[in-house]
Design an enzyme around this catalytic site. Structure first.
Site, mmCIF file in Angstrom:
data_model
loop_
_atom_site.group_PDB
_atom_site.id
_atom_site.type_symbol
_atom_site.label_atom_id
_atom_site.label_comp_id
_atom_site.label_asym_id
_atom_site.label_seq_id
_atom_site.Cartn_x
_atom_site.Cartn_y
_atom_site.Cartn_z
ATOM 1 N N ARG A 81 0.809 -1.119 -0.208
ATOM 2 C CA ARG A 81 0.118 0.075 0.026
ATOM 3 C C ARG A 81 0.881 1.457 -0.014
ATOM 4 O O ARG A 81 0.400 2.359 -0.653
ATOM 5 C CB ARG A 81 -1.021 -0.147 1.242
ATOM 6 C CG ARG A 81 -2.193 0.654 0.918
ATOM 7 C CD ARG A 81 -3.560 0.426 1.691
ATOM 8 N NE ARG A 81 -4.390 1.267 1.505
ATOM 9 C CZ ARG A 81 -5.430 0.621 0.665
ATOM 10 N NH1 ARG A 81 -5.379 -0.457 0.312
ATOM 11 N NH2 ARG A 81 -6.331 1.504 0.185
ATOM 12 N N HIS B 150 2.006 1.642 -3.469
ATOM 13 C CA HIS B 150 0.597 2.146 -4.138
ATOM 14 C C HIS B 150 0.614 3.839 -4.004
ATOM 15 O O HIS B 150 0.589 4.303 -5.269
ATOM 16 C CB HIS B 150 -0.451 1.380 -3.516
ATOM 17 C CG HIS B 150 -1.919 1.824 -4.384
ATOM 18 N ND1 HIS B 150 -2.754 2.792 -3.705
ATOM 19 C CD2 HIS B 150 -2.382 1.566 -5.561
ATOM 20 C CE1 HIS B 150 -3.762 2.791 -4.487
ATOM 21 N NE2 HIS B 150 -3.546 2.161 -5.704
#
Lengths: 214, 214
Positions: free
Chosen positions: A39, A42
């Site tokens: 994440r 990301h």
């Protein structure tokens, strides 16, 4: 449409995380930490940032347990606070940023420090067992570590990802190496080097808050 | 203090920007654009990001004139909106993010698109002459460009820095290459590739809003 692009939100997420796992080698991380690193990658849009992530083995369990038990989240910037997805929080946890508290400018002046560091001092006893996320100011992270060594309240976990060229890398080494007088270490996760920031720190909190990838 | 670190906020800024100019080659940019790139590098904590920045020659003048004249700033994310330093805005400009508008989910469903793209459609006629900042969703940038080609209101400038692995790079190429039927190009600034994000986009807006480095 003039442009050919994907418009299905969940499918965009799925393909994004598939690409991240294709482009970044996350095998060095424990299984529970891997989704948090994914994440952060990301949010950064850069697989190479995974090489800068380091984490205490217990940070995911510690942060997750604390959030499930209703612990508040303290942040050093308003931007980071606003990047935390409230629907991912397991116990409608309070997100607290004291940077704009009216007492901050006078405290910063009295102590000859930054407003971000002064704001940390206002977290008070509620810091005990809380989750901390620092995405902007190295001085806030240094101030927090000093306070811990001085016997201050101990958070459950620290997301320490201040960004920048002055003090940032050093503050994150200090986080990764801290050990209090009684041997206690607060579980932590960081992005070493100059990089970091509110977006990466918020992404880490969002991944710690919920195991859902989308 | 246990740690030796700088606590003087303005001095931290000065040293940061000196280091950025030392580490990043900003000579490829026009003199008026250079401080904007420096601030994007500052937000990223990475001199290499300057190699991905591209900008229309007129974006700084266009954005600055619009903001001085009181233009609103439209953003695709709440995080980006909260990263815009209000005290840097020359005319107490309104910062608008429509992502959480109650009409967005139904619009996204009807048009089979993302909420971020649907939210753009709510900017309405106020988009005419405004400054747009996109730091999250490629679909928002694509939707905006489609709308411009369809004869929609024309903003004064576009900060287009969506992040990610699906559509992001393509949306920024589309921004850099757009030219409307009558030959008009909306001045733009972007970070090519997968990188970008709310922090970089907010930094660009903050640099466009004021020439003050600190």
């Amino acid at each position: 449409r003039r442009y050919d692009y994907l418009t299905d939100g969940p499918e965009i997420y799925r393909r994004s995380f598939a690409m991240i796992r294709d482009l970044a080698d996350l095998s060095a991380f424990p299984v529970q930490t891997e989704p948090v690193v994914a994440r952060v990658v990301h949010a950064a849009g850069d697989p190479a940032v995974s090489e800068c992530v380091a984490a205490h083995d217990d940070v995911v369990r510690a942060a997750r347990d604390a959030l499930r038990a209703g612990a508040p989240i303290f942040t050093d910037s308003v931007m980071l606070a606003s990047g935390i997805t409230r629907t991912r929080l397991p116990a409608d946890n309070e997100v607290v940023c004291t940077l704009r508290d009216g007492r901050v400018p006078a405290l910063a002046g009295r102590w000859s420090t930054t407003r971000a560091a002064a704001a940390v001092s206002l977290w008070g006893d509620r810091l005990d067992g809380a989750v901390v996320a620092i995405g902007n100011a190295p001085t806030a992270l240094f101030h927090l570590l000093e306070w811990l060594y001085d016997g201050g309240p101990r958070p459950a976990a620290i997301v320490g990802m201040p960004v920048g060229f002055v003090g940032s890398a050093e503050s994150k080494v200090a986080l990764a190496e801290h050990r209090l007088a009684d041997g206690h270490v607060v579980p932590w996760i960081t992005v070493h080097g100059h990089r970091g920031g509110s977006a990466m720190a918020a992404a880490a909190v969002n991944a710690l808050a919920s195991t859902s990838e989308i």
